[in-house]
Design an enzyme around this catalytic site. Structure first.
Site, mmCIF file in Angstrom:
data_model
loop_
_atom_site.group_PDB
_atom_site.id
_atom_site.type_symbol
_atom_site.label_atom_id
_atom_site.label_comp_id
_atom_site.label_asym_id
_atom_site.label_seq_id
_atom_site.Cartn_x
_atom_site.Cartn_y
_atom_site.Cartn_z
ATOM 1 N N HIS A 173 -3.748 -4.507 6.329
ATOM 2 C CA HIS A 173 -3.015 -5.354 5.394
ATOM 3 C C HIS A 173 -3.121 -4.747 4.015
ATOM 4 O O HIS A 173 -4.208 -4.428 3.559
ATOM 5 C CB HIS A 173 -3.613 -6.767 5.379
ATOM 6 C CG HIS A 173 -3.395 -7.510 6.653
ATOM 7 N ND1 HIS A 173 -2.175 -7.966 7.045
ATOM 8 C CD2 HIS A 173 -4.267 -7.875 7.627
ATOM 9 C CE1 HIS A 173 -2.280 -8.592 8.198
ATOM 10 N NE2 HIS A 173 -3.538 -8.544 8.585
ATOM 11 N N CYS A 215 1.961 -3.200 4.483
ATOM 12 C CA CYS A 215 3.000 -3.708 3.594
ATOM 13 C C CYS A 215 2.896 -2.956 2.282
ATOM 14 O O CYS A 215 1.794 -2.675 1.818
ATOM 15 C CB CYS A 215 2.783 -5.195 3.314
ATOM 16 S SG CYS A 215 2.897 -6.205 4.767
#
Lengths: 414, 451
Positions: A173, A215
């Site tokens: 993440h 991301c």
């Protein structure tokens, strides 16, 4: 997807074979041309990349069951890299490693990367170097810069030299300028860039390929300033990297889209293929990935079209035929066996009583009458059996089921 | 006495007798100029390079008339320069040693290939000899590797003891196959491995080699492969499809592989095979020399280089290696300490322990001593000081306490501290204002009351 690009230089196999045909024809004309052309071909292979060994640092920065896809990403890249030739001694694999034996895994000891459980990437010979809580920002930076305590074993070190090509793959993440490690700490893009600069000043790499699947991954390579780094990311700043597909039997998303298509691309590569980096940049266009993959090559000295995939993902060794031999004339000196001959022991050895039961019973009989506080030795004492797993209480089970359903909704990959 | 030595029949004997007369110190080169009529040098050979830092140079035709020493030396100048280039270090050697600090374009291609081939200077190396037997049911191999190592390899390593420490071990691997299928060549009536497919041989084997090394030193692997009976005999062919006489190849900075063909002509399996270790070590020894940085470049025309002797290394080759390794060590240690200083400038809040400071200062002292010894020409001492400098600078640079994890960008500082302190500051500011207005009011009130 893996089409070989024919480049103009002699490094490419296709043009080398045509060169050989030409040299055969010109054999009749002058033998010296053959000599120089062969030296060119040999020297060309040497100078095409300038590296002699390959290393890979593969890091999965997430833990917990719902981050199954990050572990599957990393293990799939590990598997491809091993298949293409890099040995375990040259791979530093950092995983939380809590997927295969997780009690929520319906197929224990497996990590699947494809729907319908086609491919078990955990396999039999996974060698995880940093597992569980050892995957921290500090350990990652220590591995990269080499500042490990002296007691660290060889398998946990990155022993690269100035002729090593290193592949660094990060997944997990991330956000704009940072990457989350195990839900408790972050590494920023400036720290990463500084770590690479320290690697460069100590010449710990020849060329570096940095791939990140999180991301806003492109933000992590914005701050690099050391030479010879090529970077790929799965999404630009402001975009999310999405996951590929859930598996209803396992209950989680199995892979991220970018790594899924990257793996499809790598499955077509074999150790002697000549596919170059320009094809890698085309992996996972926006139609398939939804996010826009990015790459950065301005710090790289060579043209990406002349860089082979196997320069980083595989380990193609340069070889030289040995032409010199030394005629050894001295006879071999046979060593005498200088080890001392140990006499065989003749007395029989037995183990000492580990638990002198008789004495305890004897003592207990004494203490039971004298001291009631010493209940531990009482023969009436029933030890509580603490076996490993107790079934979780019902409300926790309901909470897990709800969480599983949440995972099946189309969510963002970070 | 030297006249008698030079009157020997062959150059090799002359070299040995000259050596017995006087021992030349490390780092020096002694050139004996013999008249043209002398028969000690064979026909067509102008220079003979011995194994012990001496060279025999045949004077040219201008020496018929006795002339002054200056003119003699002037006429021999080009030859002497060539001898020094061969026996001692040349500009190319130093550039190769400083390869990290030299731009890639400045180096020649041969120099680049040489720098890629040899290991970087390291305080120690681990050498492993492995015997691969893919077919134990057909071949029962006996190799007396301990005796071979002590007879042929150990003398070289003992001679190179001032340069580095070496640790050797050996192993036998059964059922270890090459990753490539050899092709049958009917013209040679044998199986062949082409040079192009050799690159893919090493990797499947490397995974099984293992390593018992406990240190972080580089590892050199030397593999002896005895092909299985179905693929015997196995020859290595080069790019021109000719068989290679040594039947061996090497990979830079990794090691070497030799294929040893046996005649398994016995009817009773497994066949006892005693491996000829002399032939094997005759191939591994030059590979080892290449890996360790002893270049054997082709000599200029008219030169004859004598055989290396028992140790496999001539004294002048050792001198050249010590020159280049010392220079490389000094350059690497300097770069390490400079980058450490740059790191300290970049990161303001890093903490340097006392032991690191001591190591840096002692590394600098060792560097200065090493450079001083190099200027004078004491190779042994220079090598020793440069090794100490490297060890201390590496220990200082790679100290685990230098890891910097505190990166505070300015915008994050504001983002963290403003929400913390602003709410606290508001009542403080208000009360300060109130106090200030009270103080201003009181003298006015006091004056009013007095009035």
């Amino acid at each position: 997807m893996g089409t070989a690009g024919v480049s103009a230089s002699c490094i490419n196999m296709a043009s080398c074979s045509s060169l050989k045909i030409l040299t055969l024809l010109s054999l009749f004309l002058s033998p010296t041309i053959v000599e120089t052309n062969n030296i060119e071909a040999k020297a060309g292979q040497f100078f095409s990349s300038g590296h002699t060994n390959n290393w890979a640092v593969l890091v999965c920065t997430s833990r917990f069951w719902f981050n199954y896809r990050h572990v599957a990403n990393t293990l799939s890249v590990y598997r491809s890299v091993k298949r293409l030739g890099i040995p375990d001694s040259h791979i530093v694999l950092m995983l939380a490693d809590d997927m295969a034996c997780n009690h929520r895994n319906p197929k224990p000891a497996t990590v699947f990367s494809h729907k319908n459980m086609e491919l078990n990437v955990y396999g039999d010979d996974v060698e995880v170097d940093y597992r569980g809580y050892e995957v921290t920002v500090e350990n990652f930076l220590r591995v990269l810069t080499g500042r490990l305590p002296p007691s660290t074993p060889r398998s946990k070190r990155l022993l690269s030299d100035d002729r090593s090509n290193i592949l660094i793959y990060l997944t997990g993440h991330g956000g704009n300028g940072f990457l989350k490690f195990q839900d408790s700490e972050e590494i920023s893009n400036v720290e990463l860039a500084d770590a690479f600069e320290q690697m460069w000043t100590k010449r710990r790499y020849n060329e570096l390929l940095f791939i990140i699947d999180t991301c806003q991954g492109a933000s992590m390579y914005e701050r690099f300033y050391s030479p010879n780094i090529m970077a790929l990311a799965s999404s630009q700043v402001g975009e999310d990297s999405l996951s590929h597909q859930p598996d209803l039997a396992i209950g989680v998303h199995l892979m991220d889209r970018y790594t899924f298509y990257l793996l499809e691309f790598l499955e077509d590569i074999h150790p002697s293929s000549t596919t170059n980096m320009k094809d890698l940049f085309k992996v996972c266009p926006k139609s398939q990935c939804v996010s826009t993959p990015g790459h950065r090559t301005d710090l790289f000295l060579r043209d990406p079209g002349s860089v082979l995939i196997t320069d980083f993902f595989g380990s193609v060794r340069k070889v030289e035929i040995t032409t010199d031999t030394i005629n050894l004339t001295a006879p071999m000196v046979h060593l005498e066996d200088t080890r001392p001959v140990r006499e065989l022991r003749t007395e029989i050895q037995t183990y000492m009583d580990q638990l002198p039961v008789a004495e305890i019973i004897h003592q207990v009989k004494h203490t039971h009458t004298t001291n009631d506080n010493n209940r531990c030795l009482s023969p009436d004492f029933n030890p509580v059996h603490t076996s490993g797993l107790t079934p979780p209480p019902k409300h926790q089970v309901v909470a897990f089921l709800v969480a599983d359903w949440c995972c099946l909704l189309p969510t963002s990959g970070c | 006495m030297e006249e008698d030595a030079l009157n020997q029949s062959t150059a090799a004997e002359a070299d040995i007798s000259l050596h017995m007369l006087s021992e030349s110190p490390s780092g020096s080169v002694v050139i004996y100029v013999v008249p043209e009529s002398s028969t000690v040098l064979p026909e067509g050979v102008s220079v003979y390079v011995g194994q012990r830092r001496t060279a025999l140079l045949r004077a040219g035709g201008q020496m018929r008339v006795a002339v002054a020493l200056k003119e003699v030396l002037a006429s021999l100048e080009t030859w002497i320069k060539q001898v020094l280039q061969v026996m001692s270090f040349s500009h190319g050697d130093i550039t190769a040693a400083l390869s990290d600090r030299v731009r890639p374009g400045d180096r020649s291609r041969e120099g680049l290939a040489d720098s890629m081939r040899a290991f970087k200077s390291s305080p120690g190396y681990e050498i492993t000899f492995s015997l691969l037997n893919p077919d134990p049911t057909s071949h029962l191999l006996h190799w007396d590797v301990e005796a071979a190592i002590s007879s042929y390899i150990q003398p070289l390593l003992s001679k190179m003891a001032p340069v580095a420490n070496f640790s050797i071990d050996s192993q036998i691997l059964y059922y270890a196959v090459l990753g490539v299928n050899p092709r049958y060549d009917p013209t040679l009536n044998a199986y062949t491995l082409n040079a192009d497919s050799l690159s893919h041989v090493i990797n499947p084997v490397e995974a099984r080699l293992g390593s018992s090394a406990a240190s972080s030193n580089p590892v050199l692997n030397f593999l002896l492969y005895v092909p299985d009976s179905r693929h015997s005999p196995l020859h290595i062919t080069d790019h021109r499809r000719h068989t290679v006489p040594s039947n061996a190849f090497s990979s830079p900075r990794w090691g070497g592989i030799m294929v040893y063909n046996v005649n398994a002509s016995g009817t009773e399996l497994p066949v006892d095979v005693h491996i000829d270790m002399r032939r094997v070590m005759g191939v591994f020894l030059p590979q080892l020399r290449l890996m360790l940085g002893v270049q054997s470049a082709a000599p200029p025309p008219g030169f004859l280089i004598g055989p290396c002797g028992n140790a496999g290394l001539a004294d002048w080759e050792l001198d050249r290696l010590m020159w280049t390794r010392s220079v490389e060590n000094v350059a690497t240690a300097t770069t390490t300490i400079t980058s450490l200083a740059q790191l300290l400038d970049q990161i303001g809040n890093i903490v340097i322990n006392d032991n690191i400071a001591e190591q840096v200062s002692s590394a600098v002292a060792s560097l200065q001593l090493a450079v001083g010894q190099l200027e004078v020409g004491n190779l042994g001492l220079a090598m020793q000081y440069s090794k100490e400098a490297i060890l201390q600078s590496e220990r200082a640079f790679f100290d685990p306490s230098l890891l910097h994890l505190l990166y505070f960008p300015d915008d994050q500082k504001f983002a963290i501290y403003i929400p913390l302190f602003l709410p606290m500051c508001v009542p403080i500011l208000l009360s300060l204002l109130k106090m200030a207005s009270e103080v201003r009011q009181r003298p006015g009130q006091g004056q009013a009351k007095k009035d």
